[in-house]
Structures are given as C-alpha cells and as structure tokens.
Write a protein that holds these residues in place. Structure first.
Motif, mmCIF file in Angstrom:
data_model
loop_
_atom_site.group_PDB
_atom_site.id
_atom_site.type_symbol
_atom_site.label_atom_id
_atom_site.label_comp_id
_atom_site.label_asym_id
_atom_site.label_seq_id
_atom_site.Cartn_x
_atom_site.Cartn_y
_atom_site.Cartn_z
ATOM 1 N N SER A 34 -1.673 2.815 -8.920
ATOM 2 C CA SER A 34 -2.752 1.976 -8.906
ATOM 3 C C SER A 34 -2.269 0.650 -8.494
ATOM 4 N N PRO A 35 -2.940 -0.212 -7.997
ATOM 5 C CA PRO A 35 -2.440 -1.460 -7.774
ATOM 6 C C PRO A 35 -2.303 -2.191 -8.848
ATOM 7 N N SER A 36 -0.975 -2.919 -8.763
ATOM 8 C CA SER A 36 -0.642 -3.828 -9.778
ATOM 9 C C SER A 36 -1.395 -4.981 -9.999
ATOM 10 N N GLN A 37 -1.503 -5.407 -11.495
ATOM 11 C CA GLN A 37 -1.885 -6.797 -11.658
ATOM 12 C C GLN A 37 -0.893 -7.932 -11.991
ATOM 13 N N PHE A 38 0.436 -7.495 -11.699
ATOM 14 C CA PHE A 38 1.394 -8.143 -12.183
ATOM 15 C C PHE A 38 2.170 -8.759 -10.990
ATOM 16 N N TYR A 39 3.102 -9.634 -11.357
ATOM 17 C CA TYR A 39 4.028 -10.033 -10.428
ATOM 18 C C TYR A 39 5.328 -9.691 -10.932
ATOM 19 N N ILE A 40 6.549 -9.389 -10.185
ATOM 20 C CA ILE A 40 7.964 -9.327 -10.708
ATOM 21 C C ILE A 40 8.575 -10.316 -9.752
ATOM 22 N N GLN A 41 9.270 -11.289 -10.342
ATOM 23 C CA GLN A 41 10.008 -12.281 -9.583
ATOM 24 C C GLN A 41 11.388 -12.607 -10.464
ATOM 25 N N ALA A 42 12.326 -12.802 -9.207
ATOM 26 C CA ALA A 42 13.705 -13.208 -9.646
ATOM 27 C C ALA A 42 13.744 -14.580 -10.387
ATOM 28 N N VAL A 43 14.145 -15.152 -11.434
ATOM 29 C CA VAL A 43 14.167 -16.347 -12.263
ATOM 30 C C VAL A 43 15.432 -16.895 -11.646
ATOM 31 N N GLU A 44 16.349 -16.084 -11.435
ATOM 32 C CA GLU A 44 17.806 -16.298 -10.893
ATOM 33 C C GLU A 44 18.067 -15.796 -9.606
ATOM 34 N N HIS A 45 19.149 -16.235 -9.057
ATOM 35 C CA HIS A 45 19.822 -15.518 -7.973
ATOM 36 C C HIS A 45 20.285 -14.136 -8.615
ATOM 37 N N SER A 46 19.670 -12.777 -8.215
ATOM 38 C CA SER A 46 20.047 -11.737 -8.983
ATOM 39 C C SER A 46 20.589 -10.402 -7.933
ATOM 40 N N SER A 47 21.124 -9.719 -8.741
ATOM 41 C CA SER A 47 21.694 -8.581 -7.860
ATOM 42 C C SER A 47 20.746 -7.299 -8.729
ATOM 43 N N ILE A 48 20.164 -6.591 -7.731
ATOM 44 C CA ILE A 48 19.184 -5.502 -8.545
ATOM 45 C C ILE A 48 19.160 -4.240 -7.852
ATOM 46 N N LEU A 49 19.199 -3.127 -8.700
ATOM 47 C CA LEU A 49 19.081 -1.887 -8.178
ATOM 48 C C LEU A 49 17.779 -1.332 -7.976
ATOM 49 N N ALA A 50 17.350 -0.859 -7.031
ATOM 50 C CA ALA A 50 16.026 -0.411 -6.930
ATOM 51 C C ALA A 50 15.875 1.019 -6.705
ATOM 52 N N PHE A 51 15.167 1.837 -7.375
ATOM 53 C CA PHE A 51 14.905 3.069 -7.473
ATOM 54 C C PHE A 51 13.678 3.643 -7.001
ATOM 55 N N SER A 52 13.305 4.226 -5.981
ATOM 56 C CA SER A 52 12.079 4.204 -5.370
ATOM 57 C C SER A 52 11.079 5.475 -6.160
ATOM 58 N N LYS A 53 10.025 5.028 -6.602
ATOM 59 C CA LYS A 53 9.138 6.295 -6.789
ATOM 60 C C LYS A 53 9.122 7.616 -6.047
ATOM 61 N N SER A 54 9.242 7.458 -4.552
ATOM 62 C CA SER A 54 9.185 8.478 -3.816
ATOM 63 C C SER A 54 10.295 9.620 -4.020
ATOM 64 N N THR A 55 11.397 9.004 -4.475
ATOM 65 C CA THR A 55 12.469 10.209 -4.701
ATOM 66 C C THR A 55 12.744 10.469 -6.235
ATOM 67 N N GLU A 56 11.838 9.762 -7.050
ATOM 68 C CA GLU A 56 11.967 9.977 -8.422
ATOM 69 C C GLU A 56 12.152 11.824 -8.757
ATOM 70 N N ARG A 57 11.090 12.303 -8.243
ATOM 71 C CA ARG A 57 11.276 13.830 -8.842
ATOM 72 C C ARG A 57 12.583 14.260 -8.261
ATOM 73 N N GLU A 58 12.861 14.246 -7.219
ATOM 74 C CA GLU A 58 14.178 14.501 -6.896
ATOM 75 C C GLU A 58 15.341 14.375 -7.712
ATOM 76 N N LEU A 59 15.456 12.736 -7.996
ATOM 77 C CA LEU A 59 16.364 12.425 -8.687
ATOM 78 C C LEU A 59 16.577 13.204 -9.954
ATOM 79 N N PHE A 60 15.237 13.356 -10.798
ATOM 80 C CA PHE A 60 15.237 13.816 -12.083
ATOM 81 C C PHE A 60 15.616 15.092 -12.064
ATOM 82 N N THR A 61 15.261 15.984 -10.960
ATOM 83 C CA THR A 61 15.687 17.478 -10.756
ATOM 84 C C THR A 61 17.194 17.275 -10.631
ATOM 85 N N ALA A 62 17.856 16.507 -9.948
ATOM 86 C CA ALA A 62 19.088 16.591 -9.493
ATOM 87 C C ALA A 62 20.186 16.163 -10.787
#
Lengths: 190, 190
Positions: free
Chosen positions: B89-117
């Motif tokens: 569903s559409p989010s009511q929140f923002y996610i923002q970097a407070v500092e210059h950051s290094s982030i790992l992003a895991f996509s929902k679309s591959t979640e099922r596959e990831l947890f199976t593996a």
DNA sequence: CGGTCTCTTGACGGAGTTCAAAGCTAGTGG
DNA sequence: CCACTAGCTTTGAACTCCGTCAAGAGACCG
C-alpha cells in the motif's frame, strides 16, 4: 487444544496437520480469570503467550504508582515482554488478563527445540513481527500527530467493539490520558 | 560490497561465506548524500534498507506541514515502512538520509526467492524484529512515564554520541517536543 | 444490600506550545 | 579562502491543553 493457533498460522505460511500436532506438544493451555497475572515486574518473562480467547494487557507502574497500559492482545495476538524474554533479564512489565481468557503458553526453555522441529515457524514469526512492528510505527505516528482528544476519538472509531470490552481507565492509560480528561471529552461531544 | 551485513548476521545465526556470497546477489549498494530521499509519501515502499554507514530517518508530515521524525537507523540497523512494504500500500512516511550514507537495498520483488535460497534469514529477521519490537515497547514506556524534559535528558544520557550527529530539531521531533522547548530546557540546566 | 471499584464534575495550576523576530552556523559558490 | 545565504537555534511573551486534586455519583459483585 483447539486449532485456533494452527488456523492463524495458516494465514501466513503453509502448515500441515502433522506440524500442528507437533506444535501441540510445546503448548500449555492456561485458562485464566479476569485480573490474574501471567507476569509480574521483577520476574523474568519465560513465555510467549498466544490469546485463543479473551484479552491480555501489558502494563507497568510509574513512579507515582499509577498503572500505565502499554499494549493489549486480543484473540489471535501474541504477547510477551521481548526485552526480558530474549535477554533473560528481569521484566519491568506486568501481563494481566483483562477478561476470563484462554491462553496458549510457549516456554522459552523449549524454544530452540521447537524452532528446530518446525522451521516454518521462523517465517511465521517473522511475518507476525513485521505486522506488529508496522502497527507500532503507526501507533507512534498517532501519538505524535494527534491531540489527546483526537487520539481518543480516533481510537474509538478504529475499534468500536473493543472499547466495549475494557474499562474506561484502562483505555485512558493506553492512550496516555487521564480518566478525568476522558470524561470531559465525552461530555463535550454530547 | 563489504562484509558488514554478513558480520551482523553472524551475531545472531550461523552464516557461511557461501551464504554471504549468495546474499550479495540480492543487494544493491546505494551511496546517498545527506537529505536525499529513499522513500516519499504516496510511494509504495518496495525495499528493506540496511545501513552500512551513516544514518537514515523515517518521518511524516503532520496536517500543519511540520516534519515528525518517527525512527532513526544508524549502522547495522534495518529500516523500512513495514505497513507499506508488506501490504504493497502507499506509504505515509518518508525515508531520508540524515548523513552521507552507504545503504544496502533489498528489493521486495526478490524477497521470496531470497528467503527460499537462504532460509536461515527467517531466523535472523525474527531475532532482529524481536529486538526492534522490544525496543519499541521501551520507547512507548518512556513516552508515557516521563515528562518531556525528562525524556530529553534521558535520551541524551542513553545516546551521548548519537545526539552529536543529528540537528536539534530532528531530535526534538523524535522525542515529541518543539525545538523552542529544547532550547529552554538546555538553558535551564546551565 | 453494603462495600469497593469505576466514572464524573469542577476549580485551579503549570508544563509545554505557538508566534514572531533576532542571532548564529555551516555549506556553497565564486 | 572568504562572503553570502539558507537553515538552524535561541529568546520571550501570551496562551491553552490537559493533569491534579478532592468529592460525589454510579455500577458491579459477593
């Protein structure tokens, strides 16, 4: 034991009858009456509780001795003090039956064995916790964006049935306002 | 990609080098600068973010247009809008970097596959979420039992290093008080 | 019925907000 | 490396939401 929990698990993951039977071996059914305590401040919380029927609440007492309700759990909800449960540290909370209730208790001491026997539960609890955590994100949002009056009416509109089940003062402490102010709010409206 | 995440996972469950390599296939590294947005209100949150370095915050805007910070995530924390992420569903929140950051992003679309593996991740996330949920139980406890002034000093004493990293007004909105009142409190003390 | 919880009422006070304006700091471009 | 500007913090005065206290009215249970 009834199949209420197995049915709930099947809403999130595949779960066979054999698995349900095995799960049964790890659960104790507690039939508790109104006001009885499943956990007291100072004790280590050694169980995770599932509400089959009835209602639990978690509360603590502030420095003035007043009870502050932290959470409710009705049918199909889990409740435990995760801080105490996972670390084995003394709890700062109470868990109490709000109504005459039927509760399934899963002991921390057999947790490892349980999750080894039924690894699908890892996934189930992951999903449950995601849902709970999401609900808490919303709760905090409401606490910080609504006035206490708005918070009260909003909760009433979200859970019109539930508010019938609990005394006014418990709802007040859950929402962070005084019973006196609830009275005032209700009077204003009518 | 560094091994920061794998090291973190190993604090909770067994995790081999092969598993870590496989996990890498599912992660995108985002190097984001201060103030950039990973999620905006109205979008569906399609990622779960892990902070390798830096700091994220989640916030929303109230009806007056003021930003209310809901959560922070520093090194080794996960952040997502679970409500939006799990329901799509559409989010009511923002996610923002407070500092210059290094982030790992895991996509929902591959979640099922990831947890199976990597089924061990179910257990890892269960543990993480238990911990997060326990922390939130405490947060709510503090919100309801401390005055705003106490809440401020208590937070400063718990996270003396962290408060150096964020602007005053963000901390104020996280604790549910106004920047003006923070000024007043600080003046009082000195 | 009697006693103990629970809810209501009203007066008062104070913690914390709001608004407006001035002072400060840090990041940016020249 | 400096100057400018936008954003952050501080100040103070007025105001208000909501808690506190105390006492009374219901409601529920044995």
């Amino acid at each position: 034991m009834s199949d209420i929990l197995a049915a709930h698990i099947r809403r999130f993951v595949g779960f066979t009858t054999e698995e349900a039977a095995m799960l049964n071996n790890y659960a104790s059914t507690l039939v508790v009456k109104k006001k009885s305590l499943l956990l007291q401040e100072g004790q280590v919380c050694r169980h995770n509780y599932f509400v089959e029927k009835g209602c639990l609440r978690m509360f603590f007492t502030d420095e003035k001795g007043a009870e502050q309700t932290n959470q409710f759990a009705i049918e199909n909800w889990w409740m435990t003090d995760y801080g105490s449960y996972t670390n084995g540290s003394p709890s700062q909370f109470y868990i109490q039956a709000v109504e005459h209730s039927s509760i399934l208790a899963f002991s921390k001491s057999t947790e490892r064995e349980l999750f080894t026997a039924l690894p699908v539960l890892d996934q189930y609890f992951r999903r449950i916790l995601e849902k709970s955590f999401g609900a808490t994100q919303w709760r905090i949002r409401y606490i910080f964006s609504q006035s206490k009056e708005e918070r009260y009416w909003h909760f009433c509109s979200l859970y019109p049935d539930f508010i019938q089940r609990i005394p006014q003062y418990m709802l007040a402490s859950y929402l962070g306002l005084t019973p006196e102010y609830v009275s005032e709010i209700r009077k204003k409206k009518s």
